[in-house]
Design a protein around this motif. Structure first.
Motif, PDB file in Angstrom:
ATOM      1  N   LEU A  76       0.745  -1.218  -0.062  1.00 55.80           N
ATOM      2  CA  LEU A  76      -0.046   0.024  -0.046  1.00 55.80           C
ATOM      3  C   LEU A  76       0.847   1.268   0.077  1.00 55.80           C
ATOM      4  N   GLU A  77       1.969   1.138   0.772  1.00 55.60           N
ATOM      5  CA  GLU A  77       2.958   2.331   1.037  1.00 55.60           C
ATOM      6  C   GLU A  77       3.400   2.417  -0.558  1.00 55.60           C
ATOM      7  N   GLN A  78       4.038   1.515  -1.083  1.00 53.73           N
ATOM      8  CA  GLN A  78       4.417   1.391  -2.515  1.00 53.73           C
ATOM      9  C   GLN A  78       3.564   2.249  -3.564  1.00 53.73           C
ATOM     10  N   ARG A  79       2.284   1.952  -3.415  1.00 50.84           N
ATOM     11  CA  ARG A  79       1.435   2.129  -4.166  1.00 50.84           C
ATOM     12  C   ARG A  79       1.110   3.909  -4.053  1.00 50.84           C
ATOM     13  N   ALA A  80       0.966   4.103  -3.072  1.00 51.40           N
ATOM     14  CA  ALA A  80       0.793   5.487  -2.633  1.00 51.40           C
ATOM     15  C   ALA A  80       1.988   6.433  -2.986  1.00 51.40           C
ATOM     16  N   LEU A  81       3.325   6.063  -2.895  1.00 53.30           N
ATOM     17  CA  LEU A  81       4.436   6.682  -3.266  1.00 53.30           C
ATOM     18  C   LEU A  81       4.743   6.844  -4.685  1.00 53.30           C
ATOM     19  N   THR A  82       4.164   5.786  -5.636  1.00 58.05           N
ATOM     20  CA  THR A  82       4.281   5.861  -7.123  1.00 58.05           C
ATOM     21  C   THR A  82       3.155   6.297  -7.799  1.00 58.05           C
ATOM     22  N   HIS A  84       1.007   8.731  -9.875  1.00 61.37           N
ATOM     23  CA  HIS A  84       1.470  10.001 -10.817  1.00 61.37           C
ATOM     24  C   HIS A  84       1.341  11.257 -10.415  1.00 61.37           C
ATOM     25  N   ASN A  85       0.042  11.527  -9.812  1.00 62.78           N
ATOM     26  CA  ASN A  85      -0.211  12.896  -9.165  1.00 62.78           C
ATOM     27  C   ASN A  85       0.671  13.479  -8.070  1.00 62.78           C
ATOM     28  N   ARG A  86       1.125  12.247  -7.480  1.00 61.74           N
ATOM     29  CA  ARG A  86       1.962  12.601  -6.072  1.00 61.74           C
ATOM     30  C   ARG A  86       3.517  13.195  -6.830  1.00 61.74           C
ATOM     31  N   ILE A  87       3.912  12.130  -7.740  1.00 57.25           N
ATOM     32  CA  ILE A  87       5.274  12.390  -8.538  1.00 57.25           C
ATOM     33  C   ILE A  87       5.443  13.763  -9.286  1.00 57.25           C
ATOM     34  N   GLU A  88       4.209  13.869  -9.871  1.00 60.11           N
ATOM     35  CA  GLU A  88       3.859  15.208 -10.491  1.00 60.11           C
ATOM     36  C   GLU A  88       4.136  16.466  -9.998  1.00 60.11           C
ATOM     37  N   THR A  89       3.572  16.347  -8.540  1.00 60.25           N
ATOM     38  CA  THR A  89       3.508  17.393  -7.638  1.00 60.25           C
ATOM     39  C   THR A  89       4.944  17.645  -7.088  1.00 60.25           C
ATOM     40  N   GLN A  94       9.787  20.562  -6.011  1.00 61.38           N
ATOM     41  CA  GLN A  94      11.268  20.527  -5.681  1.00 61.38           C
ATOM     42  C   GLN A  94      11.950  20.818  -7.026  1.00 61.38           C
ATOM     43  N   LEU A  95      11.795  20.336  -8.398  1.00 62.68           N
ATOM     44  CA  LEU A  95      12.628  20.566  -9.400  1.00 62.68           C
ATOM     45  C   LEU A  95      12.150  21.687 -10.446  1.00 62.68           C
ATOM     46  N   ASP A  96      11.020  22.270  -9.906  1.00 58.05           N
ATOM     47  CA  ASP A  96      10.610  23.578 -10.949  1.00 58.05           C
ATOM     48  C   ASP A  96      10.419  23.000 -12.205  1.00 58.05           C
ATOM     49  N   MET A  97       9.810  21.966 -12.523  1.00 58.28           N
ATOM     50  CA  MET A  97       9.586  21.329 -13.873  1.00 58.28           C
ATOM     51  C   MET A  97       8.235  21.470 -13.929  1.00 58.28           C
TER      52      MET A  97
END
Length: 111
Positions: A76-82, A84-89, A94-97
């Motif tokens: 469940l933690e892996q799914r939450a961390l991966t 797409h919305n979270r990664i995009e945010t 952090q990277l100003d992309m």
């Protein structure tokens, strides 16, 4: 000779001699008795070993259940961390992309 007291040497039997003579006369009974005692001890040892194995099995089953719960939580933690919305945010903050717009896209042709 006195009738009041019996002769002590005649009536003093050795208990050990009586037991040994009894055992030698009934060899089959003694062997059967020993077989019963040995089989009883074998049953006791077998029951003890069985109980020890059941206890060990229950401990392993409990450990398996705990590991299964931990694995589910990690999935469940892996799914939450991966997501797409979270990664995009995170990339935007952090990277100003940012995602390129249609005007920002360029087509590169290779020869």
């Amino acid at each position: 000779m006195t009738l009041g007291k019996p002769d002590r040497a005649n009536t003093n039997f050795s208990l050990l001699l009586i037991i040994v003579s009894d055992l030698t006369r009934n060899k089959l009974r003694v062997l059967l008795y020993l077989a019963v005692l040995l089989s009883g001890m074998a049953v006791i040892l077998g029951s003890h070993q069985n109980r020890q194995q059941v206890i060990a099995l229950e401990d392993l089953m409990q450990q398996k259940d705990e590991l299964d719960v931990e694995w589910r939580n990690l999935v469940l933690e892996q799914r939450a961390l991966t997501e797409h919305n979270r990664i995009e945010t995170l990339v935007e903050k952090q990277l100003d992309m940012y995602r390129p717009t249609a005007d920002d896209e360029m087509v590169v042709r290779l020869k």
